[in-house]
Motif scaffolding. Structure first.
Motif, PDB file in Angstrom:
ATOM      1  N   GLY A  76       0.653 -17.130  53.984  1.00  0.00           N
ATOM      2  CA  GLY A  76       1.121 -18.510  54.005  1.00  0.00           C
ATOM      3  C   GLY A  76       1.596 -18.971  55.375  1.00  0.00           C
ATOM      4  O   GLY A  76       2.222 -20.016  55.501  1.00  0.00           O
ATOM      5  N   ASP A  80      -0.689 -25.612  57.833  1.00  0.00           N
ATOM      6  CA  ASP A  80      -1.333 -26.445  56.816  1.00  0.00           C
ATOM      7  C   ASP A  80      -2.567 -27.151  57.350  1.00  0.00           C
ATOM      8  O   ASP A  80      -3.545 -27.335  56.639  1.00  0.00           O
ATOM      9  CB  ASP A  80      -0.348 -27.483  56.272  1.00  0.00           C
ATOM     10  CG  ASP A  80       0.780 -26.848  55.480  1.00  0.00           C
ATOM     11  OD1 ASP A  80       0.613 -25.702  55.018  1.00  0.00           O
ATOM     12  OD2 ASP A  80       1.834 -27.504  55.328  1.00  0.00           O
ATOM     13  N   SER A  81      -2.505 -27.546  58.592  1.00  0.00           N
ATOM     14  CA  SER A  81      -3.614 -28.295  59.175  1.00  0.00           C
ATOM     15  C   SER A  81      -4.872 -27.436  59.324  1.00  0.00           C
ATOM     16  O   SER A  81      -5.975 -27.964  59.417  1.00  0.00           O
ATOM     17  CB  SER A  81      -3.208 -28.854  60.530  1.00  0.00           C
ATOM     18  OG  SER A  81      -2.732 -27.812  61.348  1.00  0.00           O
ATOM     19  N   VAL A  83      -5.588 -24.816  57.102  1.00  0.00           N
ATOM     20  CA  VAL A  83      -5.959 -24.252  55.800  1.00  0.00           C
ATOM     21  C   VAL A  83      -7.261 -24.856  55.287  1.00  0.00           C
ATOM     22  O   VAL A  83      -8.131 -24.136  54.789  1.00  0.00           O
ATOM     23  CB  VAL A  83      -4.810 -24.415  54.776  1.00  0.00           C
ATOM     24  CG1 VAL A  83      -5.273 -24.073  53.363  1.00  0.00           C
ATOM     25  CG2 VAL A  83      -3.628 -23.548  55.182  1.00  0.00           C
ATOM     26  N   ASP A  84      -7.429 -26.170  55.423  1.00  0.00           N
ATOM     27  CA  ASP A  84      -8.667 -26.811  54.942  1.00  0.00           C
ATOM     28  C   ASP A  84      -9.893 -26.230  55.644  1.00  0.00           C
ATOM     29  O   ASP A  84     -10.897 -25.928  54.992  1.00  0.00           O
ATOM     30  CB  ASP A  84      -8.616 -28.324  55.159  1.00  0.00           C
ATOM     31  CG  ASP A  84      -7.697 -29.027  54.175  1.00  0.00           C
ATOM     32  OD1 ASP A  84      -7.366 -28.424  53.141  1.00  0.00           O
ATOM     33  OD2 ASP A  84      -7.319 -30.189  54.452  1.00  0.00           O
TER      34      ASP A  84
END
Length: 178
Positions: A76, A80-81, A83-84
């Motif tokens: 984790g 976040d940017s 992860v896609d």
């Protein structure tokens, strides 16, 4: 008496000529030193970019980087940017993109240093800064910088932070107008 005054004036002119030549030599030495420092910085930047690039070219180094990306995703810790892209394209794509962004930052830092030292004209820097800002809009470039901004020179950090603020302001303006 006239000959003594002439002799005195010749001596004064000689002293001024000597001082002027010493100033000129001093300026040349300073310029030579500045050029040498800029060349050394550029050589280190080229070596750094090649070193970082070797991670993308060497299968074992790329695999190690991919493993790091996979570990960060599983724990984790992958931003976040990213992860896609990880889920869409895979860890190798993300690893390669981060490596290229890191290589790009080394090169951009060198260009900024050359500009600061006066080895790039203002017009060229303005155009380059525009391209740099465009590149810095890339999430990989931002991630590599923001991961540890203190590994960069303070003036380069200031430039990067300035560009990030401009990008954020433009993004906010675009979102508000939509």
């Amino acid at each position: 008496m006239g000959q003594e005054k002439l002799k005195d004036w010749i001596e004064v002119v000689g002293i001024f000529a000597l001082v002027a030549s010493l100033l000129f030599v001093g300026m040349q030495m300073k310029q030579t030193q500045e050029i040498a420092i800029a060349q050394q910085y550029q050589e280190r930047a080229i070596f750094g970019a090649e070193h970082v690039g070797s991670y993308a070219e060497n299968e074992n180094l790329l695999r190690a980087t991919v493993n790091d990306i996979e570990g960060a995703f599983e724990s984790g810790e992958l931003g976040d940017s990213l992860v896609d892209d990880y889920e869409t394209f895979g860890a190798e794509y993300v690893a390669f993109s981060l490596i290229m962004a890191s290589k790009g930052l080394v090169t951009l830092d060198n260009y900024y240093f050359q500009y600061q030292q006066g080895f790039m004209e203002e017009e060229a820097w303005t155009a380059f800064r525009h391209r740099f800002k465009k590149s810095f809009g890339d999430i990989y470039m931002q991630t590599m910088y923001l991961d540890d901004p203190h590994e960069w020179r303070e003036s380069f950090q200031d430039l990067c932070n300035e560009l990030l603020a401009e990008i954020a302001a433009e993004t906010q303006t675009n979102e508000e107008s939509d």
